[in-house]
Design a protein around this motif. Structure first.
Motif, mmCIF file in Angstrom:
data_model
loop_
_atom_site.group_PDB
_atom_site.id
_atom_site.type_symbol
_atom_site.label_atom_id
_atom_site.label_comp_id
_atom_site.label_asym_id
_atom_site.label_seq_id
_atom_site.Cartn_x
_atom_site.Cartn_y
_atom_site.Cartn_z
ATOM 1 N N PHE A 67 0.828 -1.205 0.000
ATOM 2 C CA PHE A 67 0.000 0.000 0.000
ATOM 3 C C PHE A 67 0.869 1.265 0.000
ATOM 4 N N VAL A 68 1.889 1.324 0.875
ATOM 5 C CA VAL A 68 2.657 2.571 1.012
ATOM 6 C C VAL A 68 4.110 2.480 0.542
ATOM 7 N N HIS A 69 4.620 1.280 0.286
ATOM 8 C CA HIS A 69 6.009 1.116 -0.184
ATOM 9 C C HIS A 69 6.997 1.840 0.720
ATOM 10 N N ALA A 70 6.951 1.482 2.007
ATOM 11 C CA ALA A 70 7.827 2.125 2.985
ATOM 12 C C ALA A 70 9.094 1.314 3.230
ATOM 13 N N GLY A 71 9.276 0.236 2.513
ATOM 14 C CA GLY A 71 10.466 -0.586 2.688
ATOM 15 C C GLY A 71 10.387 -1.471 3.912
ATOM 16 N N PHE A 72 9.180 -1.893 4.317
ATOM 17 C CA PHE A 72 9.031 -2.790 5.459
ATOM 18 C C PHE A 72 9.566 -4.169 5.065
ATOM 19 N N PRO A 73 10.218 -4.881 5.993
ATOM 20 C CA PRO A 73 10.753 -6.205 5.670
ATOM 21 C C PRO A 73 9.633 -7.240 5.584
ATOM 22 N N VAL A 86 17.377 1.845 11.073
ATOM 23 C CA VAL A 86 17.133 3.081 11.816
ATOM 24 C C VAL A 86 16.786 4.168 10.805
ATOM 25 N N ALA A 87 15.668 4.838 11.018
ATOM 26 C CA ALA A 87 15.275 5.905 10.087
ATOM 27 C C ALA A 87 16.349 6.983 10.075
ATOM 28 N N ALA A 88 16.800 7.326 8.846
ATOM 29 C CA ALA A 88 17.921 8.252 8.725
ATOM 30 C C ALA A 88 17.488 9.697 8.952
ATOM 31 N N ASP A 89 16.251 9.995 8.656
ATOM 32 C CA ASP A 89 15.807 11.386 8.785
ATOM 33 C C ASP A 89 14.292 11.416 9.034
ATOM 34 N N ALA A 90 13.801 12.626 9.163
ATOM 35 C CA ALA A 90 12.373 12.792 9.477
ATOM 36 C C ALA A 90 11.497 12.235 8.363
ATOM 37 N N ASP A 146 8.670 9.538 8.958
ATOM 38 C CA ASP A 146 7.270 9.792 8.595
ATOM 39 C C ASP A 146 6.724 8.682 7.701
ATOM 40 N N LEU A 147 7.578 8.175 6.810
ATOM 41 C CA LEU A 147 7.130 7.118 5.899
ATOM 42 C C LEU A 147 6.829 5.835 6.685
ATOM 43 N N ILE A 148 7.698 5.528 7.651
ATOM 44 C CA ILE A 148 7.477 4.334 8.473
ATOM 45 C C ILE A 148 6.160 4.481 9.243
ATOM 46 N N ARG A 188 2.566 2.375 9.358
ATOM 47 C CA ARG A 188 1.880 1.874 10.547
ATOM 48 C C ARG A 188 0.440 2.384 10.620
ATOM 49 N N LYS A 189 0.288 3.672 10.380
ATOM 50 C CA LYS A 189 -1.046 4.257 10.569
ATOM 51 C C LYS A 189 -1.968 4.009 9.381
#
Lengths: 481, 307
Positions: free
Chosen positions: A269-275, A314-318, A322-324, A328-329
Motif C-alpha cells: 500500500f505505502v512502499h515504505a520498505g518494510f521487511p 534506523v530511520a535516517a531522517d524525518a 514519517d514514511l514508516i 503503521r497508521k
C-alpha cells in the motif's frame, strides 16, 4: 411525560438551532445511525451544533420530548458508542459536535490550550507545532477523530506508552449536563477542590454529559527522535524483545508490532520498505534528549539482535520516519483493499504474555476459519487482531464474532482487560461481567447516575442493563450485541 | 471471579456494613478535609507489597503499606512510583492516594491519580469492590480509580491498588540559582521539578547523565545543591501555573515555595493568608452530593470530612 412525535421534536430543534443545523432526511438519519462499528441504530433527528448554546438548547428540547441524546464527534468509534439506541425504543436525538471546531486559546507559557470538542486531534498538534508543542495522544485515526471523541473514549495511540492516555492530558472540561446546566470539571490548577469529576468524566463514553470545551495539556516536542524498524524470524522473538526492552528500563515513546500478514499488506500500500520476509516487525521509537535517546536506541538494537532480529533499520531522517509511521497508521486502509469488511478488535494483556496470546489468536482464527492480521501497541500489551471477512458470505460475520469472543476470553484469562482504547460502547457491554462483579457494576452505574440521574445521555452504553441499582438481574453472559 | 485474599476479606469485615467508620494510614495529612466525627471507629488497611512485575511496569500493593516500603521494594528492581509524600516512612499508599496530593516531581512524572491502574476498595455497604484492571492501558468501564483518588475516603476505603511504575532515571541532580523561574522552566526540556521561593530557583534534572549535565549547562549561575529547600507546610494553595507565580510574587521571599509549571504554592506560617479556593459551581456541587448519596447513603464513611 408525553412523548411528542418526531416532527414536533425536529420543528422545535430547527426553530432553536436554525433549520440548516437540524437534519431529518432519511439519508442523513441513516448516516448517523451508525459509527465505525458494525452496529446499526436509528436516529430521530441529527443536530449539527455550532455552540454551547446550541448544545444546551438541543438537550433541553430532547429532554422535554422524552428523547435520549446520543453525542457524537467524528464517528470514528469502533465500539458502537455513538450508535443511537434507547431504552424505550424511541429513536434518540443525535447531537454532533464537529462544527464546534475552533482552537479557542493557546497558552504556551502554561502549555495549555482550550479547544472546542470538534477540533480534530491532528489539527490541534499541527496548529501548536510552531510553538514546539503537541497534543500527545495520537490514535491511528488522528486525522479524522475529534478531541471530544478522544475525551469520551479516553483514547490512546502509539505514543501513549511513554506519554499516557487522554486522561493524563485533559485538565478541565466544560460540560452540558442532562438538566441543561453547564459546569466545568477540573481546572488549570493542579489540585482542584472536591472529587476528581474531570477524571470520572474522561472515558465515560458520552453517558455523563456533553463536552463543549476542553482544556488540554500540551507537551513539548522531543528534541531528538530515533525510529527503528526491526524484523524478526518469529513473532515469539519479537514479543520477547518487547519484554526485554521494558525490563531493561527503557520506555520507548512507542513500541508497535506488526505481523507478517499486515506488513505485507502495508508494504503493498505505502512502499515504505518494510521487511516483508519477517514474521514480525517491531516499530520502536525513542525520544527525548540526545544522549538518553542514543543510549536507548543502542539498547533496543542490541536487545533486538540478541533476541534474534533478522534486520534492524534506523530511520535516517524525518522523511524516513514519517514514511514508516505512515505505513503503521495506514494499516487499516491497506486492509480495506484485501476484504470488503474487517473487524478490529481491542484487548489488553500483560505484555509478558504477548507471544502466547498471539499464538492463541492465530489458533482461534484458524478454528473459526477467519483470516486474521495483527498490528498493535505491543509496548502496553494492547492487542488489535484484525479479522477480515466478507459480510455477504453467509455465516462469515457469525464466525468473526465467535472468534472475537474467544480472543476476549483468552485475554481476560491471562489477566487482561476488555478494551485498551476503543471503549466498551455497545459492542463489549455484555462482557463487562467477565471482568466485574455485579456489585462492581452497580458502583459504576452509581457514578454515571450521579452525573445523569435522568439517563438522558447515551443510554444502554458501557454497562449491562442489569447494572442499575434495584434492577439486579442476571445478565446473559457472552451475548454479542 | 477470584476469591478475595483473606487479608482483604478481613479488612472488608472490619469496615462492615454499618456505623460511622474512618480509615487511618500514617496520619501525615490527617487535617486535610477537616476533622472526622469522633464517633467513627478507626480501621487500618492491610499492608504489604503483593507483587512487583518490572517487565509489566506494575506493582500490586495493599493500601496500608508505607510509601517507604513500596519505594524500597521497587528500588531493588530499579523502578519507582512518583508518590513522593513529605514523610514516606509514615505516609501510606492508600493515604497518599485518598488525599490525592502529588509530590514535587509531578511536573515530569504526572500527578498521583495518573499512576492508579486498579483499585480494590470497601464500599459503604461493606462490599469489596474493584475498578480498573492490572494492565497499563485500560478503558474497560468507568474510572473508579480516579474517582477515589482525592476523595478522602468518603466514597470507599482503598484496600489494594495496582500502580504503574517507571524505571529509575540513571542520574539525578538538584541545582539552585538566582534565575527567573519562568525562564528557567522554559529553557529546560521536561525537568522533573522547578521550585521558586521568591529569591532562588531550584531545579531537579533526571535522566541520562550526559543529558543532565547538558541541561545543567543551560542554567547560567546555577550550582549543584544537595536537595530541594524544605517545603513549608503551613498552607498549600493550588492555582493555575501562571497565576501561582504571579500571586506568590506578591508574598515575602522565603515565606513560600511555588512549584513552577504546576501551580502548587507551599506556604510558611508567615505568609499572607491563602486566597480561598473557588468553590465548585452549583452543578458540580450537585454531582458531588449525588455521588456521596449513591456511594455512601448513610454518610458513614469518614463522617465530617469534606474533599
Amino acid at each position: 411525560m408525553q412523548r411528542a412525535r418526531s416532527e414536533d421534536l425536529a420543528g422545535e430543534l430547527a426553530a432553536a438551532l436554525g433549520p440548516e443545523a437540524v437534519r431529518t432526511g432519511s439519508m442523513e438519519r441513516s448516516l448517523y445511525a451508525r459509527d465505525a462499528s458494525m452496529i446499526q441504530g436509528e436516529a430521530a433527528v441529527v443536530c449539527l451544533c455550532a455552540s454551547r448554546a446550541d448544545v444546551q438548547a438541543a438537550v433541553d428540547i430532547a429532554r422535554r420530548h422524552g428523547r435520549a441524546v446520543v453525542p457524537r464527534g467524528a464517528g470514528t468509534g469502533l465500539a458502537g458508542g455513538a450508535v443511537p439506541v434507547s431504552e424505550d425504543g424511541a429513536p434518540p436525538v443525535v447531537l454532533v459536535t464537529t462544527r464546534m471546531n475552533r482552537v479557542v486559546e493557546v497558552d504556551p507559557a502554561q502549555r495549555v490550550a482550550w479547544v472546542q470538542p470538534g477540533v480534530l486531534n491532528l489539527d490541534l498538534s499541527r496548529q501548536v507545532a510552531p510553538l514546539g508543542l503537541h497534543f500527545a495522544p495520537d490514535p491511528s485515526s488522528q486525522q479524522a477523530c475529534s478531541i471530544g471523541g478522544n475525551v469520551a473514549n479516553n483514547s490512546g495511540g502509539p505514543h501513549c506508552l511513554a506519554y499516557g492516555v487522554t486522561s493524563a492530558h485533559v485538565l478541565a472540561v466544560e460540560v452540558v449536563l442532562s438538566d441543561g446546566s453547564v459546569t466545568t470539571l477540573g481546572g488549570l490548577d493542579p489540585e482542584p477542590a472536591g472529587y476528581d469529576l474531570r477524571g470520572a468524566f474522561v472515558g465515560s463514553e458520552g453517558t455523563m454529559g456533553i463536552a463543549t470545551a476542553v482544556a488540554v495539556r500540551l507537551t513539548p516536542l522531543p528534541p531528538v527522535i530515533r525510529t527503528l524498524l526491526v524484523g524478526f524470524a518469529t513473532a515469539e522473538d519479537a514479543a520477547a524483545t518487547v519484554s526485554a526492552v521494558i525490563a531493561a528500563g527503557v520506555v520507548p515513546a512507542a513500541l508497535e508490532m506488526m505481523d507478517q500478514r499486515i506488513t505485507a499488506a502495508v508494504e503493498d500500500f505505502v512502499h515504505a520498505g518494510f521487511p516483508t520476509d519477517a514474521a514480525a516487525v517491531l516499530l520502536v521509537e525513542v525520544d527525548g534528549l540526545a544522549s538518553g535517546v542514543e543510549a536507548a536506541a543502542e539498547t533496543v538494537a542490541r536487545l533486538a539482535r540478541d533476541g534474534g532480529a533478522t534486520s534492524v533499520r534506523v530511520a535516517a531522517d524525518a522523511a524516513e520516519r514519517d514514511l514508516i509511521w505512515k505505513g503503521r497508521k495506514s494499516a487499516f486502509g491497506a486492509v480495506a483493499r484485501l476484504a470488503p469488511n474487517y473487524y478490529l478488535h481491542d484487548t489488553v494483556v500483560p505484555r509478558t504474555r504477548l507471544a502466547d496470546i498471539l499464538n492463541a489468536v492465530y489458533a482461534v482464527a484458524d478454528r473459526n476459519q477467519v483470516a486474521v492480521m495483527n498490528v498493535f501497541h505491543a509496548g502496553d500489551g494492547n492487542l488489535h487482531p484484525l479479522f477480515l471477512f466478507d459480510r455477504r458470505v453467509p455465516g462469515a460475520l457469525e464466525r468473526v464474532h465467535a472468534a472475537a469472543e474467544e480472543v476476549l476470553r483468552i485475554c481476560l484469562d491471562a489477566g487482561g482487560a476488555l478494551s485498551g482504547e476503543h471503549g466498551i460502547g455497545l459492542e463489549k457491554r455484555d462482557y463487562m461481567p467477565l471482568l466485574f462483579s455485579e456489585a462492581d457494576l452497580v458502583a459504576q452505574d452509581g457514578l454515571r447516575d450521579a452525573f445523569d440521574p435522568m439517563r438522558l445521555f447515551n443510554p444502554l452504553k458501557v454497562l449491562p442493563s442489569g447494572s442499575r441499582c434495584g434492577d439486579l438481574q442476571a445478565v446473559p453472559a457472552g451475548a454479542w450485541v | 471471579m477470584r476469591a478475595a485474599p483473606d487479608v482483604l476479606e478481613r479488612f472488608r469485615a472490619e469496615v462492615g456494613p454499618d456505623g460511622p467508620v474512618t480509615v487511618a494510614g500514617g496520619m501525615t495529612q490527617w487535617d486535610v478535609g477537616g476533622p472526622v466525627d469522633g464517633s467513627a471507629r478507626v480501621v487500618r488497611a492491610p499492608t504489604g507489597v503483593v507483587s512487583h512485575l518490572p517487565a509489566e511496569m506494575i506493582v500490586r500493593v495493599r493500601a496500608g503499606t508505607t510509601v517507604a516500603e513500596l519505594d524500597d521494594a521497587l528500588g531493588s528492581a530499579g523502578q519507582f512510583v512518583p508518590l513522593d509524600p513529605p514523610d514516606p516512612r509514615r505516609a501510606t499508599v492508600g493515604g497518599v492516594l485518598s488525599v490525592g496530593r502529588s509530590g514535587p516531581r509531578r511536573l515530569r512524572w504526572g500527578p498521583v491519580r495518573d499512576c492508579v491502574l486498579e483499585v480494590r476498595f470497601v464500599s459503604a455497604a461493606g462490599e469489596l469492590l474493584k475498578g480498573g484492571a492490572p494492565v497499563v492501558k485500560n478503558v474497560s468501564g468507568f474510572d473508579m480509580g480516579r474517582l477515589l483518588t482525592g476523595s478522602l475516603g468518603t466514597l470507599g476505603f482503598l484496600a489494594e491498588v495496582v500502580l504503574r511504575t517507571h524505571p529509575r532515571p540513571a542520574a539525578r541532580r538538584w541545582l539552585a540559582g538566582g534565575g527567573d523561574p519562568q525562564q528557567t522552566f522554559d529553557s529546560l526540556y521536561r525537568p522533573s521539578t522547578v521550585l521558586w521561593d521568591g529569591a532562588r530557583t531550584w531545579v531537579l534534572l533526571e535522566g541520562h547523565p550526559a543529558d543532565v549535565a547538558d541541561q545543567a549547562g543551560r542554567l547560567p549561575g546555577f550550582a549543584e545543591v544537595a536537595g530541594p529547600p524544605p517545603l513549608p507546610a503551613a498552607g498549600r494553595v493550588s492555582l493555575a501555573p501562571s497565576a501561582a507565580l504571579g500571586w506568590a510574587a506578591g508574598l515575602g521571599p522565603g515565606s513560600f515555595v511555588v512549584e513552577v509549571g504546576v501551580g502548587v504554592v507551599h506556604l510558611g506560617p508567615e505568609a499572607a493568608p491563602a486566597p480561598a479556593p473557588p468553590g465548585p459551581d452549583p452543578a458540580a456541587a450537585a454531582i458531588a452530593a449525588r455521588l456521596k448519596a449513591r456511594f455512601d447513603p448513610g454518610g458513614r464513611l469518614n463522617p465530617g470530612r469534606r474533599p
